[in-house]
Scaffold this motif. Structure first.
Motif, mmCIF file in Angstrom:
data_model
loop_
_atom_site.group_PDB
_atom_site.id
_atom_site.type_symbol
_atom_site.label_atom_id
_atom_site.label_comp_id
_atom_site.label_asym_id
_atom_site.label_seq_id
_atom_site.Cartn_x
_atom_site.Cartn_y
_atom_site.Cartn_z
ATOM 1 N N SER A 122 0.982 -1.219 0.074
ATOM 2 C CA SER A 122 0.151 0.127 -0.010
ATOM 3 C C SER A 122 0.860 1.273 -0.007
ATOM 4 N N GLY A 123 2.179 1.211 -0.152
ATOM 5 C CA GLY A 123 2.962 2.398 -0.178
ATOM 6 C C GLY A 123 2.978 2.897 1.096
ATOM 7 N N ASP A 124 2.801 2.337 2.198
ATOM 8 C CA ASP A 124 2.685 2.967 3.316
ATOM 9 C C ASP A 124 4.052 2.929 4.506
ATOM 10 N N TRP A 125 4.792 4.041 4.244
ATOM 11 C CA TRP A 125 6.048 4.381 4.792
ATOM 12 C C TRP A 125 5.941 4.207 6.199
ATOM 13 N N ALA A 126 4.937 4.761 6.925
ATOM 14 C CA ALA A 126 5.101 5.026 8.482
ATOM 15 C C ALA A 126 5.004 3.371 8.998
ATOM 16 N N SER A 127 4.110 2.629 8.369
ATOM 17 C CA SER A 127 3.874 1.226 8.842
ATOM 18 C C SER A 127 5.343 0.640 8.587
ATOM 19 N N ALA A 128 5.623 0.639 7.176
ATOM 20 C CA ALA A 128 6.968 -0.017 7.069
ATOM 21 C C ALA A 128 8.257 0.287 8.060
ATOM 22 N N GLY A 129 8.287 1.771 8.141
ATOM 23 C CA GLY A 129 9.357 2.177 8.857
ATOM 24 C C GLY A 129 9.270 1.603 10.213
ATOM 25 N N GLU A 130 8.123 1.547 10.882
ATOM 26 C CA GLU A 130 8.083 1.128 12.336
ATOM 27 C C GLU A 130 8.573 -0.660 12.327
ATOM 28 N N VAL A 131 8.464 -1.165 11.152
ATOM 29 C CA VAL A 131 8.835 -2.479 11.296
ATOM 30 C C VAL A 131 10.238 -2.480 10.814
ATOM 31 N N ILE A 132 10.792 -1.880 10.144
ATOM 32 C CA ILE A 132 12.038 -1.957 9.925
ATOM 33 C C ILE A 132 12.952 -1.568 11.027
ATOM 34 N N GLU A 133 12.617 -0.475 11.873
ATOM 35 C CA GLU A 133 13.298 -0.196 13.007
ATOM 36 C C GLU A 133 13.198 -1.401 14.064
ATOM 37 N N ASN A 134 11.977 -1.863 14.088
ATOM 38 C CA ASN A 134 11.956 -2.834 15.074
ATOM 39 C C ASN A 134 12.915 -3.981 14.941
ATOM 40 N N GLU A 135 12.988 -4.295 13.459
ATOM 41 C CA GLU A 135 13.798 -5.563 12.883
ATOM 42 C C GLU A 135 15.306 -5.257 13.361
ATOM 43 N N ALA A 136 15.678 -4.170 13.169
ATOM 44 C CA ALA A 136 17.153 -3.772 13.533
ATOM 45 C C ALA A 136 17.473 -3.794 15.224
ATOM 46 N N LEU A 137 16.623 -3.163 15.778
ATOM 47 C CA LEU A 137 16.719 -3.161 17.402
ATOM 48 C C LEU A 137 16.507 -4.351 17.857
ATOM 49 N N SER A 138 15.863 -5.408 17.188
ATOM 50 C CA SER A 138 15.727 -6.795 17.595
ATOM 51 C C SER A 138 16.767 -7.701 17.610
ATOM 52 N N PHE B 120 14.253 14.233 14.290
ATOM 53 C CA PHE B 120 14.194 14.782 13.066
ATOM 54 C C PHE B 120 12.772 14.323 12.163
ATOM 55 N N ARG B 121 12.595 13.121 12.592
ATOM 56 C CA ARG B 121 11.162 12.479 11.878
ATOM 57 C C ARG B 121 10.037 13.060 12.459
ATOM 58 N N ALA B 122 10.088 13.174 13.848
ATOM 59 C CA ALA B 122 8.856 13.837 14.642
ATOM 60 C C ALA B 122 8.842 15.315 14.327
ATOM 61 N N GLU B 123 9.643 15.874 14.079
ATOM 62 C CA GLU B 123 9.592 17.573 13.748
ATOM 63 C C GLU B 123 9.232 17.736 12.419
ATOM 64 N N SER B 124 9.929 16.802 11.525
ATOM 65 C CA SER B 124 9.643 17.293 10.215
ATOM 66 C C SER B 124 8.497 16.509 9.317
ATOM 67 N N LYS B 125 8.168 15.360 10.026
ATOM 68 C CA LYS B 125 7.040 14.588 9.570
ATOM 69 C C LYS B 125 7.532 13.808 8.220
ATOM 70 N N LEU B 126 9.007 13.806 8.019
ATOM 71 C CA LEU B 126 9.404 13.189 6.873
ATOM 72 C C LEU B 126 9.627 11.692 6.850
ATOM 73 N N PRO B 127 9.360 10.681 6.075
ATOM 74 C CA PRO B 127 9.602 9.300 6.407
ATOM 75 C C PRO B 127 10.897 9.112 5.985
ATOM 76 N N ILE B 128 11.709 8.985 7.122
ATOM 77 C CA ILE B 128 13.108 8.780 7.150
ATOM 78 C C ILE B 128 13.322 7.448 8.415
ATOM 79 N N TYR B 129 13.820 6.344 8.154
ATOM 80 C CA TYR B 129 14.036 5.437 9.066
ATOM 81 C C TYR B 129 15.300 4.828 9.189
ATOM 82 N N PHE B 130 15.712 4.090 10.233
ATOM 83 C CA PHE B 130 17.052 3.537 10.008
ATOM 84 C C PHE B 130 16.922 2.053 10.129
ATOM 85 N N THR B 131 17.840 1.524 9.772
ATOM 86 C CA THR B 131 18.327 -0.053 9.912
ATOM 87 C C THR B 131 19.761 -0.302 10.221
ATOM 88 N N ILE B 132 19.810 -1.481 10.948
ATOM 89 C CA ILE B 132 21.549 -1.652 11.269
ATOM 90 C C ILE B 132 21.531 -3.283 10.992
#
Ligand code: PMV
Length: 337
Positions: free
Chosen positions: A234-250, A279-291
């Motif tokens: 569905s092109g949903d960055w917010a949901s994808a980003g939440e999962v991506i960061e959870n995977e990295a931290l996990s 930055f994400r919270a302030e700018s509302k831009l979809p930028i996420y991290f993975t490691i």
């Protein structure tokens, strides 16, 4: 049977970054859980392979023009593994010249791109002799995540009811499922430290065999894959980003809780995570991290956010990277060729 004859090829295989992480194995280099990744464009291994018929297997390897015994031995092991399945491969002298387009030990998984390059080259050698060879399985037997690098964009490795034709043996291309602006995803890699990894991925996977959280991890990965799968469609960055960061931290939580516990994150990694979230919270831009299994951070964002994200990265985040290597500006790429 076709007689052995001289063969040469040049292959280029990119690195990939997992959004759903493969961590833990079952059987002969098969994944404990399915993983999903984005193949990169600029970070790649380029390999020239010349194979001359010989009585016994021999490998000569130049990395960046220099004889490299460690890489040669690893390459030889990979070829021996494949030769157990395809005996013809043991009847060549291999001259291999290989090179990475990204800095060595930059935290970019060079084992994925180099194993993908070698796997592809050897499968071509067999095909040139009329044999059927699965490049994905060949790459996987060198380094599991390598099988995903053969495909461009998004690749999935591991059997799951979500994807028809998915397999533990090799990765499949899942781009047809991905919508919105995920296809042009930018990946800016922040090199926090160039120190050699304290934990080989082989050891990390092995730690999962007796890991107290192994079962929980499996359930988590399947759930995260389902969520990411829906978000990608569905092109949903917010949901994808939440999962991506959870995977990295996990992934790192699993390392912390292993025996012995392993800490690969650096203070600067944590500072980057904090700044990205702010930055994400302030700018509302979809930028996420993975490691991955190291201290370096991949920043993922759509091309449409680049103009605003780039100055943030340059001014706020680069001070926390290694002064010599710093940053690699990469994006979704096309897979091995
Ligand atoms: O392919 P390997 O054995 O180097 O393992 C890769 C493990 C991670 O990079 C941490 C995760 C992944 O799926 O790429």
């Amino acid at each position: 049977m076709t007689a052995d004859r001289e063969f040469s090829t040049f292959v280029r295989a990119p690195a990939n970054i997992a959004w759903i992480k493969y961590w833990g194995k079952k059987g002969p280099q098969l994944p404990a859980n399915p993983s999903l990744s984005l193949t990169l464009k600029e970070c790649a291994t380029e390999t020239e392979l010349v194979a001359t018929p010989a009585k016994d297997l021999a490998v000569e390897l130049f990395f960046d023009g220099i004889h490299q015994e460690k890489f040669r031995d690893k390459t030889r092991q990979h070829i021996e593994l494949l030769a157990a399945l395809h005996p013809r491969l043991a009847r060549f002298h291999y001259l291999i010249r290989t090179h990475n387009t990204f800095p060595h030990s930059s935290g970019i998984a060079s084992s994925a791109s180099s194993s993908a390059a070698l796997g592809l080259a050897l499968s071509r050698l067999l095909e040139a002799h009329g044999e059927v060879a699965d490049a994905g399985s060949f790459a996987r037997l060198g380094s599991g995540s390598a099988c995903r690098s053969l495909h461009g964009g998004f690749a999935l490795w591991g059997e799951t009811p979500l994807v028809k034709g998915s397999s533990d043996l090799h990765a499949v291309d899942v781009n047809a499922h991905v919508h919105g602006d995920f296809q042009g995803t930018r990946d800016t890699v922040l090199i926090v430290s160039r120190r050699e990894k304290e934990l080989s991925s082989r050891l990390g996977h092995a730690q999962m065999d007796q890991h107290p959280y192994a079962q929980g991890r499996n359930a988590q990965a399947l759930g995260n894959l389902q969520r990411l799968w829906k978000a990608l469609a569905s092109g949903d960055w917010a949901s994808a980003g939440e999962v991506i960061e959870n995977e990295a931290l996990s992934l790192h939580a699993l390392m912390f809780a292993a025996h012995p516990g392993v800490v690969l994150l650096e203070p600067n990694t944590l500072e980057i995570i904090r700044l990205v979230r702010m930055f994400r919270a302030e700018s509302k831009l979809p930028i996420y991290f993975t490691i991955d299994a190291g201290p370096n951070v991949h920043l993922l964002y759509p091309a449409s956010a680049q103009l605003k994200v780039e100055p943030f990265i340059r001014h706020e985040l680069l001070p926390f990277t290694d002064q010599k290597s710093g940053v690699i500006w990469d994006c979704a790429g096309e897979g091995a060729s």
